[in-house]
Design a protein around this motif. Structure first.
Motif, mmCIF file in Angstrom:
data_model
loop_
_atom_site.group_PDB
_atom_site.id
_atom_site.type_symbol
_atom_site.label_atom_id
_atom_site.label_comp_id
_atom_site.label_asym_id
_atom_site.label_seq_id
_atom_site.Cartn_x
_atom_site.Cartn_y
_atom_site.Cartn_z
ATOM 1 N N ILE A 1 48.883 67.854 33.741
ATOM 2 C CA ILE A 1 49.300 67.748 32.342
ATOM 3 C C ILE A 1 48.086 67.909 31.430
ATOM 4 N N ALA A 2 46.950 67.297 31.853
ATOM 5 C CA ALA A 2 45.718 67.440 31.069
ATOM 6 C C ALA A 2 45.312 68.910 30.989
ATOM 7 N N ALA A 3 45.402 69.599 32.122
ATOM 8 C CA ALA A 3 45.032 71.014 32.126
ATOM 9 C C ALA A 3 45.953 71.813 31.215
ATOM 10 N N LYS A 4 47.248 71.485 31.271
ATOM 11 C CA LYS A 4 48.202 72.196 30.417
ATOM 12 C C LYS A 4 47.880 71.962 28.944
ATOM 13 N N SER A 5 47.499 70.721 28.635
ATOM 14 C CA SER A 5 47.254 70.388 27.234
ATOM 15 C C SER A 5 46.049 71.148 26.692
ATOM 16 N N GLN A 6 45.167 71.597 27.576
ATOM 17 C CA GLN A 6 44.003 72.361 27.105
ATOM 18 C C GLN A 6 44.290 73.852 27.055
ATOM 19 N N ALA A 7 45.552 74.209 27.206
ATOM 20 C CA ALA A 7 45.972 75.605 27.136
ATOM 21 C C ALA A 7 45.250 76.479 28.157
ATOM 22 N N ILE A 8 44.988 75.898 29.317
ATOM 23 C CA ILE A 8 44.439 76.703 30.411
ATOM 24 C C ILE A 8 45.560 77.599 30.930
ATOM 25 N N PRO A 9 45.271 78.867 31.189
ATOM 26 C CA PRO A 9 46.344 79.755 31.636
ATOM 27 C C PRO A 9 47.017 79.221 32.902
ATOM 28 N N GLU A 10 48.293 79.533 33.025
ATOM 29 C CA GLU A 10 49.055 78.908 34.105
ATOM 30 C C GLU A 10 48.562 79.336 35.483
#
Lengths: 323, 319
Positions: free
Chosen positions: A215-224
């Motif tokens: 979730i943290a990674a997603k919140s930083q807009a890291i590509p999927e």
């Protein structure tokens, strides 16, 4: 606990052993697995040396045919006057005898080592790649809908379909219909054995995808794709790699079974499987042609199995013998 | 319950359709055609090849060929490319040959694996446990045909057991009793060989299942209330350890085709695996496809049966 370590002190203490060190110690306790591990390392070195000495710097030439030197038992000294001097084996001795064309079995086995191991590793590599890819897709994008089906349903039904094929029969069919080549064999073995990995990776991803670090990674807009392959796959891969060790063993056995039926790696490439299946014709006249490759396969596959089982035990705390 | 079964059967039929489409595509898209198997045959003129191709619809597009195959299969009119015999009849005949081999192999496997696995689990880390573990790994690791050759040398020299074919030549007219004894005598070695690897795998599973069950609370309870050790192990332990094997039993059924190719080739046993092997050599597409289809049916049937049995045997499973 009798005495309590204050919070800040406990925080500063380094763990007594690293995670890897701990696993390694567990593996060491299992003597068979530990011995197998070193045996496999030795075998890898042998395969590299074999590749070098049979192809690059030809010390042992597996392709020299000496028709006057047929069926010599192991440890026969080179005494022939008919064969030219430059075709003599290294040190003037046939360490493992010669076969029906007078080729040096030791040189052929050495060449076969690298080919057989390559078949095993490449096949497992393919199956891992495909398995991680499909498993990851199904686990990560499982809820996405394509039409009336979710991605998860689509992929997992496909896995079910693949599981219904009789594996060996399918491999045999495809290998027999395709032109005989070592690459086809690796690809076919790889493409028929990825289902277990896919299922496993999917299950791991299902539990990983809602965890905080994702979730943290997603919140930083890291590509999927980066979340999947850089953040999630390393967390799910250890047990998969462990079972891959056993997969290599299976692939080597499958190759030898294919060779037995005449669909394996074709001559002049030597593998343990085709040396064995060529040798079985001369079982009574030249038993070493059967026994040498047969027992080599037995020991190597056994080492892969024992090592894989030891690693699995070390990496899976639930299976550990003394808790 | 009925709903559960119907839903399961329905799902499996859909799977089966997809399996048949994929296997049809694999076999037909791969290079190599029946007409190419014997290109040097002087009697095969281009016209003849064309005639054969038309007769077997090989010039139609792939999906039309698929429809032809399915309709022929279900009307029982599917003919082999090789000898124009009905495929289903051929397979049925071979099936009857494979069945005793499979049955006896399975019986040997299950009757050997359970005692060995249970004993190994109960006397954990003993000499017996270590040897049986080592031997089962060795059996899993050895190529089946290599072991069979070793065994053939030993058995034929020591016991004079026949290792080729299904019956002694010239015994066709003998009374039924002698013929069946002869058949069993011929079955001995092939069945044992095909059972060995399975025994090794299964005994490992039995061992790990038993180990898991033995540490459960209900076993401790049974011991605590003073039950005799045999009752604790066989009544309370084994019964619970048996559950997963219901699934495994369903999964052994497809071994009837796939697992037997090697052994039937070694022992010249005219069974289904060998039929498949011969069909592959001759590019006999109808036979290959039908065998693939049948074994997929067997897999699905096996999982269906094991799902149902599991639900019946384990009251914790809800529909």
């Amino acid at each position: 606990m009798a005495e309590r370590i204050p919070y800040h002190e406990a925080d500063a203490l380094p763990p007594s052993k690293g995670l890897f060190q701990e696993r390694w110690d567990i593996l060491k306790r299992n003597r068979m697995a530990y011995a197998s591990f070193w045996f496999l390392i030795f075998l890898l070195a042998l395969a590299v040396l074999g590749k070098v000495f049979t192809q690059a710097v030809v010390v042992f030439d597996p392709k020299v045919v000496r028709l006057s030197e047929k069926f010599l038992p192991p440890f026969t000294a080179f005494t022939s006057t008919l064969t030219p001097e430059e075709d003599a084996p290294v040190l003037g001795i046939y360490l493992l005898g010669t076969d029906e064309l007078g080729r040096d079995v030791f040189a052929r086995m050495l060449e076969g080592t690298s080919v057989s191991l390559t078949v095993g590793f490449v096949a497992v590599g393919i199956s891992l790649t495909v398995g991680v890819f499909f498993g990851g897709l199904a686990g990560f994008y499982g809820r996405v809908k394509l039409g009336f089906l979710t991605v998860d349903t689509l992929i997992m039904r496909f896995v079910d379909i693949m599981l219904c094929f009789p594996t060996f029969f399918l491999i045999l069919t495809v290998v027999a219909l395709l032109p005989p080549s070592i690459y086809n064999i690796m690809i076919v073995i790889g493409l028929t054995s990825w289902m277990g990995t896919a299922r496993f990776v999917r299950a791991e991803f299902l539990s990983l995808r809602d965890q905080d670090f994702v979730i943290a990674a997603k919140s930083q807009a890291i590509p999927e794709w980066r979340i999947i392959f850089v953040h999630m796959v390393p967390n799910a891969i250890a047990p998969v790699l462990v079972s891959a060790t056993i997969g290599v063993a299976t692939a080597i056995l499958t190759e030898s079974a294919l060779s037995f039926l005449g669909f394996g790696v074709q001559p002049p490439d030597a593998t343990w499987g085709n040396i064995l299946s060529d040798g079985k014709t001369f079982l009574f006249d030249a038993p070493w042609l059967t026994f040498i490759p047969g027992f080599t396969i037995l020991f190597v596959v056994l080492a892969f199995n024992l090592c894989g089982e030891g690693l699995r035990e070390a990496f899976n705390p639930k299976l550990r013998s003394n808790p | 319950m009925i709903n559960f079964i119907i839903r399961n059967i329905w799902q499996r039929i859909i799977l089966l359709v997809f399996i048949s489409i994929i296997s049809h595509a694999i076999v037909h898209l791969a290079p190599g055609e029946p007409a190419l198997v014997d290109p040097s045959n002087p009697r095969m003129k281009p016209e003849d090849i064309q005639l054969i191709r038309t007769a077997f619809h090989l010039d139609e597009p792939l999906h039309i060929q698929y429809v032809y195959w399915v309709t022929d299969l279900f009307s029982g009119e599917l003919k082999s490319f090789k000898d124009n015999q009905p495929v289903l009849g051929k397979i049925w005949q071979r099936f009857l040959n494979s069945l005793p081999l499979f049955l006896i192999g399975t019986i040997i496997t299950w009757f050997l694996a359970f005692p060995v696995g249970i004993r190994a689990a109960l006397s954990r880390d003993s000499v017996f446990d270590r040897t049986s573990t080592f031997f089962s790994y060795a059996l899993i690791s050895i190529p089946g045909f290599f072991l069979s050759y070793l065994c053939i040398i030993f058995m034929v020299k020591t016991f004079d057991v026949p290792v080729i074919g299904m019956q002694t030549f010239g015994l066709e007219e003998a009374p039924l009793l002698f013929r069946s004894m002869d058949r069993i005598w011929h079955l001995t070695v092939p069945a044992m060989m095909s059972a060995l690897a399975g025994t090794a795998v299964l005994s490992r599973y039995v061992r790990s299942q038993m180990l898991e069950v033995i540490h459960q609370d209900y076993i401790r309870t049974a011991r605590a209330k003073g039950l005799p050790e045999d009752q604790v192990i066989y009544r309370h332990g084994l019964r619970n350890a048996l559950l997963p094997f219901i699934t495994m039993f369903g999964l052994t059924i497809p071994g009837l085709i796939g697992g037997s190719v090697i052994f039937e080739t070694i022992f010249a046993w005219p069974g289904m695996g060998r039929l498949g092997y011969e069909a592959i050599l001759a590019r006999d597409f109808p036979v290959i496809l039908t065998l693939n289809f049948i074994s997929a049916v067997l897999v699905l049937l096996g999982t269906l049966v094991s799902d149902i049995l599991y639900a019946v045997a384990d009251p914790r499973i809800k529909f």
